[in-house]
Design a protein around this motif. Structure first.
Motif: not given
Length: 302
Positions: A31-33, A219-224
């Motif tokens: 999550v932090k990443w 979360i991974e799909a929307l990361a950054r």
């Protein structure tokens, strides 16, 4: 020259529906990443094979973590009757077996002593520290681990389902520091048949619900991306357990500097813990005394 701090100044709560097979710390790191956040933490560890609510705090929300960890939490879990394991869950080795299978009525009767203020011995394979070392590490090294009983408040413990003679589904609502694996172990001992946890899900924790949780795939799909911030809940959601007072325009700076400041309060008693807001955002948490909030925790949210 001071080193530049890495990450964004992003603050808020993310309710993660933790998948099985992932540690709580691994979830926080992911999550932090994904948010490129400077600071992150969680409000209560879940075992790696457990699922459900893992509330992750980012930025200024980390200052509200204690209010969530101290709140009641609810778990739905399945106990395998007839077997004890060295870890008190399905990941361990079977160390004792029994052919005894209690009736539903016997199980219900055995639940009563587990409600209220009880003393609970944590599992040997737990993160409790003994002389500076984690109990699970000592247990893995073959050492004989002896842990002291700890007080635990159990709000309720009820029988939810009995899918077959070997399994029972229970719902537990308890306070801070409870081990579901210990409940299963001790219930099995009380019933004379042994028991261990085979499935565990945290269905709510303080103000956070599992059905509102975000899965790791999303979360991974929307990361950054810019869109990921839409997943965040506000910092103050963790403060719902206490009254809200309003900081005056003149007192905001004083409060954020840790000094007492005038607040507008209704139905707040002298000495009561509360939080002050200004412009819809949290400013500080502290104790109300004679028209002022005396802060012990401040928030620096733009």
């Amino acid at each position: 020259m001071a080193r530049k701090r890495k990450g964004r100044d992003v603050s808020g709560w993310l309710v993660v529906d933790k998948p099985a097979g992932m540690t709580s710390n691994a979830v926080v790191n992911k999550v932090k990443w994904a948010f490129e956040a400077r600071k992150a933490g969680h409000a209560g560890t879940l075992d790696p094979e457990a699922t459900g609510v893992l509330a992750v705090a980012l930025g200024e929300a980390t200052k509200t973590v204690p209010f969530v960890t101290d709140a009641l939490k609810a778990y739905v879990f399945t106990v395998r009757l007839g077997q004890a394991t060295n870890t008190d869950d399905a990941e361990g080795e079977v160390i004792a077996e029994s052919d005894a299978r209690p009736t539903d009525d016997e199980i219900k009767a055995a639940l009563s002593p587990f409600v209220g203020e009880i003393m609970q011995v944590p599992p040997k394979f737990s993160a409790v520290k003994i002389d500076g070392q984690r109990a699970y590490k000592l247990a893995r090294d073959g050492e004989d681990v002896e842990l002291d009983a700890r007080p635990l408040w159990v709000e309720s413990l009820i029988l939810v389902d009995r899918p077959d003679p070997d399994h029972v589904v229970l719902e537990l609502v308890c306070g801070k520091g409870g081990y579901v694996r210990s409940i299963a172990r001790d219930l099995g001992a009380a019933l004379g048949c042994h028991g261990h946890v085979v499935r565990l899900r945290r269905v709510w924790s303080g103000p956070f619900l599992a059905e509102e949780g975000v899965e790791m795939d999303r979360i991974e799909a929307l990361a950054r991306s810019e869109e990921i911030d839409t997943l965040l809940l506000p910092v103050e959601i963790a403060l719902d357990c206490m009254p809200e007072v309003r900081a005056t325009d003149e007192s905001v700076t004083r409060l954020r500097n840790g000094n007492p400041g005038l607040v507008i309060a209704h139905d707040v008693e002298y000495g009561e813990e509360c939080w002050a807001s200004h412009g819809g955002k949290p400013v500080a948490v502290g104790h109300y005394r004679a028209g002022e909030l005396h802060p012990n925790r401040v928030f620096l949210i733009p």
